[in-house]
Design an enzyme around this catalytic site. Structure first.
Site, PDB file in Angstrom:
ATOM      1  CG  HIS A 115     137.741 -13.215  99.142  1.00 20.50           C
ATOM      2  ND1 HIS A 115     137.436 -12.950 100.692  1.00 20.50           N
ATOM      3  CD2 HIS A 115     138.627 -12.346  98.910  1.00 20.50           C
ATOM      4  CE1 HIS A 115     138.104 -11.868 100.926  1.00 20.50           C
ATOM      5  NE2 HIS A 115     138.947 -11.765 100.111  1.00 20.50           N
ATOM      6  CG  PHE A 171     139.694  -2.141 104.219  1.00 12.74           C
ATOM      7  CD1 PHE A 171     139.331  -2.428 102.688  1.00 12.74           C
ATOM      8  CD2 PHE A 171     140.670  -2.794 104.675  1.00 12.74           C
ATOM      9  CE1 PHE A 171     140.137  -3.301 102.020  1.00 12.74           C
ATOM     10  CE2 PHE A 171     141.360  -3.902 103.971  1.00 12.74           C
ATOM     11  CZ  PHE A 171     141.020  -4.114 102.578  1.00 12.74           C
ATOM     12  CG  ASP A 172     137.244  -6.274 103.273  1.00 11.77           C
ATOM     13  OD1 ASP A 172     137.082  -5.115 102.882  1.00 11.77           O
ATOM     14  OD2 ASP A 172     137.430  -7.262 102.702  1.00 11.77           O
ATOM     15  CE1 TYR A 216     164.184  -5.387 119.864  1.00 11.05           C
ATOM     16  CE2 TYR A 216     163.575  -3.405 121.305  1.00 11.05           C
ATOM     17  CZ  TYR A 216     163.354  -4.655 120.797  1.00 11.05           C
ATOM     18  OH  TYR A 216     162.426  -5.331 121.369  1.00 11.05           O
ATOM     19  CE  LYS A 241     146.160  -0.551 100.885  1.00 10.13           C
ATOM     20  NZ  LYS A 241     146.369  -1.418 102.184  1.00 10.13           N
ATOM     21  CG  ASP A 262     141.394   3.024 106.755  1.00 12.98           C
ATOM     22  OD1 ASP A 262     142.507   3.317 106.403  1.00 12.98           O
ATOM     23  OD2 ASP A 262     140.913   1.918 106.567  1.00 12.98           O
TER      24      ASP A 262
HETATM   25  N1  F0G Z   1     142.389   0.544 105.106  1.00 12.70           N
HETATM   26  C1  F0G Z   1     142.201   0.503 103.735  1.00 12.70           C
HETATM   27  C2  F0G Z   1     141.228   1.362 103.224  1.00 12.70           C
HETATM   28  C3  F0G Z   1     142.543  -0.556 102.999  1.00 12.70           C
HETATM   29  O1  F0G Z   1     142.423  -0.375 101.867  1.00 12.70           O
HETATM   30  C4  F0G Z   1     143.419  -1.337 103.672  1.00 12.70           C
HETATM   31  C5  F0G Z   1     144.102  -2.437 102.915  1.00 12.70           C
HETATM   32  C6  F0G Z   1     143.645  -1.681 104.973  1.00 12.70           C
HETATM   33  C7  F0G Z   1     143.020  -0.597 105.636  1.00 12.70           C
HETATM   34  C8  F0G Z   1     144.632  -2.410 105.698  1.00 12.70           C
HETATM   35  O2  F0G Z   1     145.930  -2.424 105.511  1.00 12.70           O
HETATM   36  O3  F0G Z   1     146.879  -4.374 103.891  1.00 12.70           O
HETATM   37  O4  F0G Z   1     148.371  -2.615 105.161  1.00 12.70           O
HETATM   38  O5  F0G Z   1     146.997  -4.088 106.483  1.00 12.70           O
HETATM   39  N2  F0G Z   1     143.644  -2.650 101.498  1.00 12.70           N
HETATM   40  C9  F0G Z   1     144.378  -3.753 100.430  1.00 12.70           C
HETATM   41  C10 F0G Z   1     143.447  -3.557  99.213  1.00 12.70           C
HETATM   42  C11 F0G Z   1     144.756  -4.967 101.001  1.00 12.70           C
HETATM   43  O6  F0G Z   1     143.781  -4.394  98.529  1.00 12.70           O
HETATM   44  O7  F0G Z   1     142.565  -2.684  98.982  1.00 12.70           O
HETATM   45  P1  F0G Z   1     146.992  -3.413 105.352  1.00 12.70           P
END
Ligand code: F0G
Length: 458
Positions: free
Chosen positions: A450, A124-125, A72, A258, A215
């Site tokens: 979506h 990113f979203d 832990y 990634k 990021d």
């Molecule tokens: N930043 C970037 C540039 C990303 O592409 C993603 C995730 C995240 C942050 C968030 O990371 O999924 O580990 O919480 N991208 C995926 C995609 C979901 O399909 O492009 P996560």
């Protein structure tokens, strides 16, 4: 004769794929209400939905899983990962999290407050989501070239320094907690940011006293592009380039799914002891104790090995060039794709592909459907459905680009799979003028529709 290119690895474990028939797929996608997110993976032949957490680990990563330390507190695997992150990023402090958005949640809990402005290059979203959730605003400062798929620019992810300085001049310093530079820029199509641009952005940030965070989900792919496209870096190693990139920032959030080459994981790395201390409290609250933060010991071990492998030139060459191979095959068949090719995905321009379908009937969505039905390939719509409705008028927002993204998982598919994808699209392209109608929405969520939207064929 020059020897052709071949991957610097061989395959030790394989996962069988079911080759379904078009009749089966027509039934399955109907049952899934014409939403690719609702399909079972067994109903998909080649899965290009995402490159996130879908890659193959190496034998060394699997070996590291066996010696993972599940304590832990004070896990050996944590120490190994922390040492690796410090060596690769240069950042002193480190907090593991269960994935990228969790790292954003923890860090932004310290840095972002209501009314703040967070500039960046097409956030990113989830990044945008975590900013807006805190009633702050994300301001896009990407260069204009990023939004024209036909224009060639070697670094379409670059920050527009004039746009950024305008933001710095418009708002008081206290309102701008940091800027976020996404490498590579996913939203702009997996496009890299040049070292020159990172350096200049950093200098401007210093001038205005604003911290810069990365990021860094695809930082290694970004470093590869810098080596290939920026002359001064041609002879540097990927690790040297990554270290220099990070030296221009104050810290980073990472989705290790990634360029960490693992199926789950993330982290924060940064230089400020003060912010680290504050973030540690949120990490314990949201993720777990600071020496595991939502990850297993074995997963931290595999990530340590993955970070080292992802920053090797040979791996990156096979990775990025496989994506480019698909791009070249598609262009050979005249299929309209984004230029230059992204590091992790190929983006198909649906406005150019199927202009015969009214845009109100969701061109990119329709193309993604046709691709699945005719070939079993799952891509993802980056278009009107993803863009959601305007929160005030509730009208559909039609973004400039209607894209189908084909993200390529790392070390997972062969170039025969790429050929299959290319021919599947060519066949649709050959009959594209026959496509007159798309889809209509029958049920949707008020936000992030979506993932769950239900559609019907017109
Ligand atoms: N930043 C970037 C540039 C990303 O592409 C993603 C995730 C995240 C942050 C968030 O990371 O999924 O580990 O919480 N991208 C995926 C995609 C979901 O399909 O492009 P996560």
């Amino acid at each position: 004769m020059k020897l052709p290119y071949a991957e610097p690895y061989k395959i030790k474990v394989v996962e069988p794929l079911y080759r379904s028939t078009q009749t089966e797929r027509e039934q399955w996608i109907k049952e899934a209400h014409y939403n690719l997110f609702n399909l079972k993976s067994s109903q998909v032949f080649i899965d290009c939905l995402t490159d996130s957490g879908t890659g193959a680990m190496s034998d060394r990563q699997w070996a590291e899983m066996m010696v993972g330390d599940e304590s832990y507190a004070g896990s050996r695997s944590f120490d190994k990962l922390k040492e690796t992150v410090r060596r690769i990023t240069g950042y002193e402090y480190f907090l593991p999290t269960h994935q990228g958005r969790a790292a954003e949640n923890v860090l932004f809990s310290v840095l972002v407050k209501e009314g703040d402005i967070v500039p960046g290059n097409s956030h990113f979203d989830t990044t945008k989501g975590h900013i807006e959730f805190r009633k702050a605003s994300a301001v896009d400062c990407t260069i204009d070239e990023a939004f024209d798929t036909a224009v060639y620019h070697p670094f379409k992810g670059n920050v527009d320094l004039e746009k950024l300085e305008k933001v710095f001049k418009k708002y008081p310093k206290e309102k701008i907690p940091f800027i976020v530079v996404t490498v590579t820029c996913n939203t702009a199509g997996g496009q890299p940011v040049s070292m020159e641009n990172i350096k200049a952005t950093s200098a401007l940030c210093k001038q205005y006293g604003i911290p810069l965070y990365f990021d860094a989900a695809r930082f290694a792919e970004n470093a590869y592009f810098i080596k290939k496209r920026e002359e001064a870096y041609a002879d540097k190693t990927i690790k040297e380039i990554a270290l220099e990139m990070f030296s221009y920032g104050d810290g980073m959030t990472m989705s290790a799914k990634k360029d960490g080459l693992v199926n789950m994981g993330g982290f924060i790395a940064l230089n400020s002891h003060d912010i680290f201390k504050k973030a540690s409290v949120f990490n314990i609250m949201f993720e777990g104790f600071i020496t595991y933060g939502g990850m297993n010991g074995r997963d931290m071990g595999a990530l340590a090995v993955g970070l080292d492998e992802a920053t090797e030139f040979d791996y990156l060459e096979s990775r990025v060039e496989q994506v480019a191979y698909l791009g070249q095959r598609l262009e050979y068949f005249k299929v309209p794709v984004q230029h230059p090719y992204g590091g992790h995905a190929i983006f198909i321009d649906a406005n150019k592909f199927v202009p015969t379908i009214p845009k109100e009937e969701f061109r990119a969505w329709s193309l993604a459907m046709e691709l699945y039905i005719t070939s079993g390939i799952r891509g993802v719509e980056i278009g009107t459905i993803l863009a959601d409705r305007d929160p005030i008028t509730r009208k559909n927002r039609f973004p400039e680009l209607e894209l189908v993204r084909l993200a390529i998982p790392r070390r997972t598919y062969t170039n025969h799979h790429m050929d299959y994808i290319a021919v599947a699209l060519k066949n649709i392209f050959d009959t594209r003028t026959e496509a007159k109608h798309g889809y209509r929405i029958i049920e949707e969520a008020p936000i992030m529709r979506h993932f769950t939207v239900k559609m019907e064929k017109i």
